[in-house]
Design an enzyme around this catalytic site. Structure first.
Site, short mmCIF file in Angstrom:
data_model
loop_
_atom_site.label_atom_id
_atom_site.label_comp_id
_atom_site.label_asym_id
_atom_site.label_seq_id
_atom_site.Cartn_x
_atom_site.Cartn_y
_atom_site.Cartn_z
N THR A 1 0.97 -1.01 -0.06
CA THR A 1 0.12 -0.07 -0.17
C THR A 1 0.74 1.42 0.07
OG1 THR A 1 -0.05 0.11 2.52
CG2 THR A 1 -2.08 -0.94 1.30
N GLY A 2 0.34 2.32 -0.62
CA GLY A 2 1.14 3.41 -0.72
C GLY A 2 0.40 4.81 -0.55
N LYS A 3 1.06 5.88 -0.58
CA LYS A 3 0.26 7.25 -0.32
C LYS A 3 -0.73 7.49 -1.49
CE LYS A 3 2.93 10.20 0.45
NZ LYS A 3 3.43 11.58 0.26
N ALA B 1 -1.09 5.24 -4.42
CA ALA B 1 -1.57 3.93 -5.01
C ALA B 1 -1.42 2.74 -4.24
CB ALA B 1 -0.71 3.94 -6.29
N LYS C 1 -1.90 -1.94 -10.27
CA LYS C 1 -1.48 -0.83 -9.34
C LYS C 1 -2.66 0.15 -9.55
CE LYS C 1 1.86 3.02 -8.52
NZ LYS C 1 3.37 3.39 -9.04
N GLU D 1 2.66 -6.79 -16.10
CA GLU D 1 3.66 -7.79 -15.83
C GLU D 1 3.90 -7.98 -14.13
OE1 GLU D 1 7.16 -8.04 -18.06
OE2 GLU D 1 7.86 -9.84 -17.12
N ASP E 1 12.28 9.84 -9.76
CA ASP E 1 11.95 9.33 -8.65
C ASP E 1 12.72 7.91 -8.47
OD1 ASP E 1 11.16 9.05 -5.86
OD2 ASP E 1 9.29 8.05 -6.45
N ASN F 1 12.53 1.70 -6.17
CA ASN F 1 11.80 1.58 -7.43
C ASN F 1 12.63 0.68 -8.47
OD1 ASN F 1 9.52 2.80 -6.45
ND2 ASN F 1 10.48 4.86 -6.85
N ASP G 1 7.65 2.31 -11.19
CA ASP G 1 7.11 3.38 -10.49
C ASP G 1 7.49 4.74 -11.43
OD1 ASP G 1 5.68 4.84 -8.75
OD2 ASP G 1 7.11 4.39 -7.08
N1 LIG Z 1 5.14 -4.91 -11.47
C1 LIG Z 1 5.34 -5.24 -10.12
N2 LIG Z 1 5.75 -6.59 -9.74
C2 LIG Z 1 6.12 -6.99 -8.62
N3 LIG Z 1 6.09 -5.87 -7.42
C3 LIG Z 1 5.89 -4.75 -7.94
C4 LIG Z 1 5.28 -4.40 -9.24
N4 LIG Z 1 5.02 -2.92 -9.39
C5 LIG Z 1 5.24 -2.65 -8.02
N5 LIG Z 1 5.40 -3.72 -7.07
C6 LIG Z 1 5.65 -3.58 -5.65
O1 LIG Z 1 4.91 -2.65 -5.04
C7 LIG Z 1 5.72 -1.37 -4.58
C8 LIG Z 1 5.02 -0.25 -4.68
O2 LIG Z 1 4.90 0.01 -6.11
P1 LIG Z 1 5.34 1.38 -6.80
O3 LIG Z 1 5.07 1.65 -8.30
O4 LIG Z 1 6.64 1.59 -6.54
O5 LIG Z 1 4.21 2.20 -6.25
P2 LIG Z 1 4.66 3.51 -5.00
O6 LIG Z 1 4.16 4.72 -5.76
O7 LIG Z 1 3.35 3.09 -3.84
O8 LIG Z 1 5.92 3.70 -4.48
C9 LIG Z 1 7.14 -1.86 -5.02
O9 LIG Z 1 8.29 -1.30 -4.37
C10 LIG Z 1 7.29 -3.06 -5.22
O10 LIG Z 1 7.60 -3.78 -4.14
MG LIG Z 2 7.70 3.11 -5.38
#
Ligand SMILES: Nc1ncnc2c1ncn2[C@@H]1O[C@H](COP(=O)(O)OP(=O)(O)O)[C@@H](O)[C@H]1O
Ligand SMILES: [Mg+2]
Length: 280
Positions: free
Chosen positions: A59-61, A63, A91, A169, A214, A219, A231
């Site tokens: 979970t994030g801020k 998304a 996402k 993916e 970022d 990421n 990301d």
């Molecule tokens: N395509 C993916 N496959 C596997 N894990 C993912 C994928 N996309 C995101 N994640 C996991 O979710 C976390 C958050 O995704 P991210 O795109 O970085 O969003 P945020 O904006 O919350 O940082 C990542 O650090 C990773 O651990």
């Molecule tokens: Mg991220």
């Protein structure tokens, strides 16, 4: 005229759809909402497919990332060569106070629900603004993923976008997400192959005229020794964005600093200079 399997109406008896399931949202997406061609062979495009929510990855801020299985039920016959099951990362950008993907009925209705919510959000005014913003972020990330994928930068294959949700993916083994670079155990000279790949990612963005914007060890995912960058909604145009060059430099520094802390010293200015050389 030929029809792809996307448009075949399922002829099996209506399967039971659970609270954590919905019909595949693939058939309802427009061509522009789908990832670049050629599509990877693991991609499930059958209209009979069901999406099953398998849990939260993070979970994030702005998304949340969920694990989703898109699978064609066993009793459905598939076109030759098409895939029966695939694990995806979903996402979902937050559009309102809370994300309601889990709330049974709305979840199952898929697209129509989204439109209804849009309608209500619009009536409320301010949250509609947020919904629009979330949709814009999702589009920005989907386009950035598509663009970078087509240029050969290692990003997750972008499967589709539906409103505020991007399906891509899933990078990992089975249902286990690949670790972030920040979590790998290697240090010192053992980091060389990872550093090379991260540099190539920075250069790949730069060749396209962009900085990630970022970039950090959170990421960058490491799967079987291969680095994948994620990301990307804030992808920065280095030339036209007044902060572009500064953001590129910050990406380079973030990465170099992390490697240095792990005992693999690299000069951030040199990486930065190489990237600038690709942009200009
Ligand atoms: N395509 C993916 N496959 C596997 N894990 C993912 C994928 N996309 C995101 N994640 C996991 O979710 C976390 C958050 O995704 P991210 O795109 O970085 O969003 P945020 O904006 O919350 O940082 C990542 O650090 C990773 O651990
Ligand atoms: Mg991220």
């Amino acid at each position: 005229m030929t029809f792809s399997d996307d448009f075949v109406v399922p002829t099996f008896s209506v399967a039971e759809i659970g609270d954590d399931q919905r019909w595949s949202t693939w058939p309802a997406t427009q061509p522009l909402e789908r990832g670049p061609q050629p599509r990877p062979d693991w991609l499930v495009t059958g209209a009979a497919a069901i999406d099953t929510e398998l849990g939260i990855v993070k979970t994030g801020k702005e998304a949340d990332v969920f694990l989703l299985e898109r699978a064609v039920p066993d009793d459905v016959t598939l076109a030759d060569g098409s895939s029966r099951t695939s694990v995806l990362a979903a996402k979902r950008y937050r559009s309102a106070e809370n994300s309601d993907f889990h709330r049974g009925a709305q979840y199952r209705e898929g697209r129509r629900t989204r439109n209804t919510r849009d309608g209500r959000a619009m009536a409320r005014g301010s949250s509609h603004g947020r919904a629009v913003q979330a949709g814009l972020w999702a589009w920005a990330e989907f386009e950035a993923l598509s663009r970078m994928f087509e240029r050969g930068v290692p990003v997750p294959y972008p499967v589709q976008i539906s409103g505020t949700e991007i399906l891509m993916e899933f990078i990992g083994d089975g249902r286990t997400a690949a670790p972030r670079l920040a979590q790998v155990k290697e240090d010192g000279a053992a980091l060389w192959p990872l550093f090379e790949q991260v540099s190539e990612i920075l250069l790949g963005f730069a060749r396209a005229g962009f900085a990630h914007g970022d970039l950090s060890p959170y990421n960058l995912l490491v799967h079987d020794g291969r680095v994948v960058v994620i990301d990307v909604p804030q992808l920065v145009d280095v030339v036209s964005n007044p902060n572009g060059v500064a953001l590129l430099e910050r990406d380079c520094r973030n990465v170099a600093d992390w490697f240095a802390r792990r005992g693999f010293e690299r000069d951030p200015e040199q990486i930065f200079a190489e990237c600038l050389g690709e942009v200009f």
